[in-house]
Write an enzyme that holds these catalytic residues in place. Structure first.
Site, PDB file in Angstrom:
ATOM      1  N   ASP A 161      -4.415  -2.569  10.323  1.00 34.76           N
ATOM      2  CA  ASP A 161      -4.538  -1.465  11.281  1.00 34.76           C
ATOM      3  C   ASP A 161      -5.818  -0.696  10.949  1.00 34.76           C
ATOM      4  O   ASP A 161      -6.646  -1.153  10.155  1.00 34.76           O
ATOM      5  CB  ASP A 161      -3.276  -0.590  11.263  1.00 34.76           C
ATOM      6  N   CYS A 199      -2.491  -1.935   5.726  1.00 32.15           N
ATOM      7  CA  CYS A 199      -2.359  -0.660   6.456  1.00 32.15           C
ATOM      8  C   CYS A 199      -2.721   0.450   5.470  1.00 32.15           C
ATOM      9  O   CYS A 199      -3.450   0.204   4.506  1.00 32.15           O
ATOM     10  CB  CYS A 199      -0.974  -0.499   7.064  1.00 32.15           C
ATOM     11  N   THR A 225      -0.743   2.239   3.272  1.00 34.88           N
ATOM     12  CA  THR A 225      -0.115   2.061   1.954  1.00 34.88           C
ATOM     13  C   THR A 225       0.335   0.615   1.701  1.00 34.88           C
ATOM     14  O   THR A 225       0.654   0.253   0.580  1.00 34.88           O
ATOM     15  CB  THR A 225       1.151   2.930   1.877  1.00 34.88           C
ATOM     16  N   HIS A 261       9.028 -14.069  -8.728  1.00 34.67           N
ATOM     17  CA  HIS A 261      10.472 -13.901  -8.525  1.00 34.67           C
ATOM     18  C   HIS A 261      10.895 -13.891  -7.069  1.00 34.67           C
ATOM     19  O   HIS A 261      12.002 -14.294  -6.749  1.00 34.67           O
ATOM     20  CB  HIS A 261      10.942 -12.596  -9.184  1.00 34.67           C
ATOM     21  N   HIS A 296      16.195 -17.560  -8.931  1.00 30.16           N
ATOM     22  CA  HIS A 296      15.600 -16.783  -7.833  1.00 30.16           C
ATOM     23  C   HIS A 296      15.812 -17.466  -6.487  1.00 30.16           C
ATOM     24  O   HIS A 296      15.890 -16.791  -5.458  1.00 30.16           O
ATOM     25  CB  HIS A 296      14.110 -16.560  -8.096  1.00 30.16           C
TER      26      HIS A 296
END
Ligand code: PRP
Ligand code: URA
Length: 364
Positions: free
Chosen positions: A8, A66, A68, A99, A134
């Site tokens: 963005d 973006c 964060t 993981h 996992h």
């Protein structure tokens, strides 16, 4: 490696650094924008485009940027099959791959600098998914994706789970200990028949001209592909008629295996396959994928006789069974109606449905 990239108006600060890194690794780039600063663009729009490209296997990995990396990962995670986590530091990039086997990495233009991009991406691309326990956990997360179909690919062949309500309804009946042999047998056939729609989804189509009563048109026909279905005796037999009712021209091979009750290892007693097995798309049928020993051995027997393009179709799988098959045959797609919790001390699937052979043939 194919990469789908999206950002963005804040994430765009990191875009040049990402593009330069991908070029240095000679990765193929599909850029979904933004291509210029627009303070009114909304990150979910580009997140969905990139996530769909990854979920549809048009890209191996998605990168989303973006402010964060948080919101854009929430949006991407709404698309079934996507595992996205913000990776704004080296440890997050390492653990998210090792993981969680993320297939979309997100970063924040307000959190990191362009100089931090290359080391973070290096950490992600150079870390191996650890698999093991996992896989079981990722499978459980995938099961929570309430679509009619959940497709997982954790670094090996796909695991395709049919969450369709009709299939789940019929599975509920066959699990019930009070269901009669007759009804059990009928429902196993019906479920197998319903599964055919998805297991044959990737069959290639060709076009041919057809004259309808009204006009000429271009219609589709399945390209001269040859199918073979190979039930693992005994219980796999229960799925054969359901599949043949939809694809009546498929050839049928048979593999006889039983599980030694002490060692749980498969013992072979019969194998007869179509003579041209190497030219066919092969679907191995076995309702139960428990330790995985029987199915893995059946696939090995088919490969020894020249079979190449092999998928496995089961009703219920335990995580151990999926892991076992993919360890020996990593490329094989596994189609199942349910992924159950675990195996008990006798190697039976929990909750499962008991011994499929006995329930089909009334032998206990
Ligand atoms: C059952 C089932 C599978 C196998 C699964 O067969 O039909 O073939 O067990 O177990 P696994 O994944 O641990 O190998 P069984 O040995 O009971 O033989 P049957 O079908 O002849 O009853
Ligand atoms: N075979 C079965 O038929 N059922 C199980 O639960 C495990 C192996």
């Amino acid at each position: 490696m194919k990469i789908a990239l999206g950002c963005d108006h804040i994430g765009i600060k990191l875009k040049d650094a990402v593009v330069a890194y991908l070029a240095s690794r000679k990765f193929e780039l599909n850029d979904f924008g933004a291509y210029e600063f627009d303070k009114d663009d909304d990150y979910p729009d580009v997140a969905f485009k990139v996530a769909h490209a990854v979920a549809n296997e048009e890209a191996d990995v998605g990168i989303l940027l973006c402010g964060t990396g948080f919101g854009i990962s929430i949006a991407a995670n709404k698309i079934p099959g996507i595992r996205a986590i913000p990776c704004n530091d080296l440890n997050s990039a390492k653990m998210a791959k090792a993981h969680n086997n993320i297939n979309v990495i997100t970063m924040g233009g307000n959190v990191i600098t362009p100089e931090q991009v290359a080391p973070i991406l290096d950490m992600y691309f150079n870390t191996e998914f650890e698999g093991g326990r996992h896989i079981r956990r990722l499978n459980k997360i995938s099961m929570a994706e309430h679509s009619t179909l959940s497709v997982q690919s954790h670094g090996s062949g796909r695991v395709v789970i049919f969450n369709h309500p009709l299939v789940q309804h019929k599975m509920g009946i066959i699990r019930d200990v009070n269901t009669s042999v007759k009804q059990f047998r009928e429902l196993v056939q019906e479920i197998a028949g319903l599964m055919v729609y998805e297991i044959t989804r990737s069959l290639p189509l060709t076009e041919k001209e057809v004259q309808t009563p009204i006009a000429k048109t271009i219609a589709h026909t399945i390209e001269g592909k040859k199918l073979a279905i190979v039930p693992v005796l005994r219980a796999g037999l229960g799925m054969v008629d359901g599949i043949l009712s939809i694809v009546p021209n498929a050839k049928v091979g048979h593999i006889g295996l039983y599980r030694d009750p002490e060692t749980l290892k498969p013992i072979e007693y019969y194998c007869k396959l179509p003579f041209d097995i190497e030219d066919r798309d092969i679907f191995v049928l076995d309702p139960m994928l428990a330790t995985g020993g029987s199915s893995a051995e059946a696939i090995s027997l088919i490969k020894k006789r020249g079979g190449k393009k092999i998928s496995l179709v089961c009703l219920i799988a335990a995580p151990d069974g999926i892991e076992c098959v993919h360890k020996v045959h990593p490329e094989v797609d596994i189609f199942i109606a349910s992924l159950d919790s675990h195996l008990n001390d006798h190697g039976y699937i929990v909750p499962g449905l008991g011994d499929a052979g006995d329930r089909l043939f009334g032998t206990k």
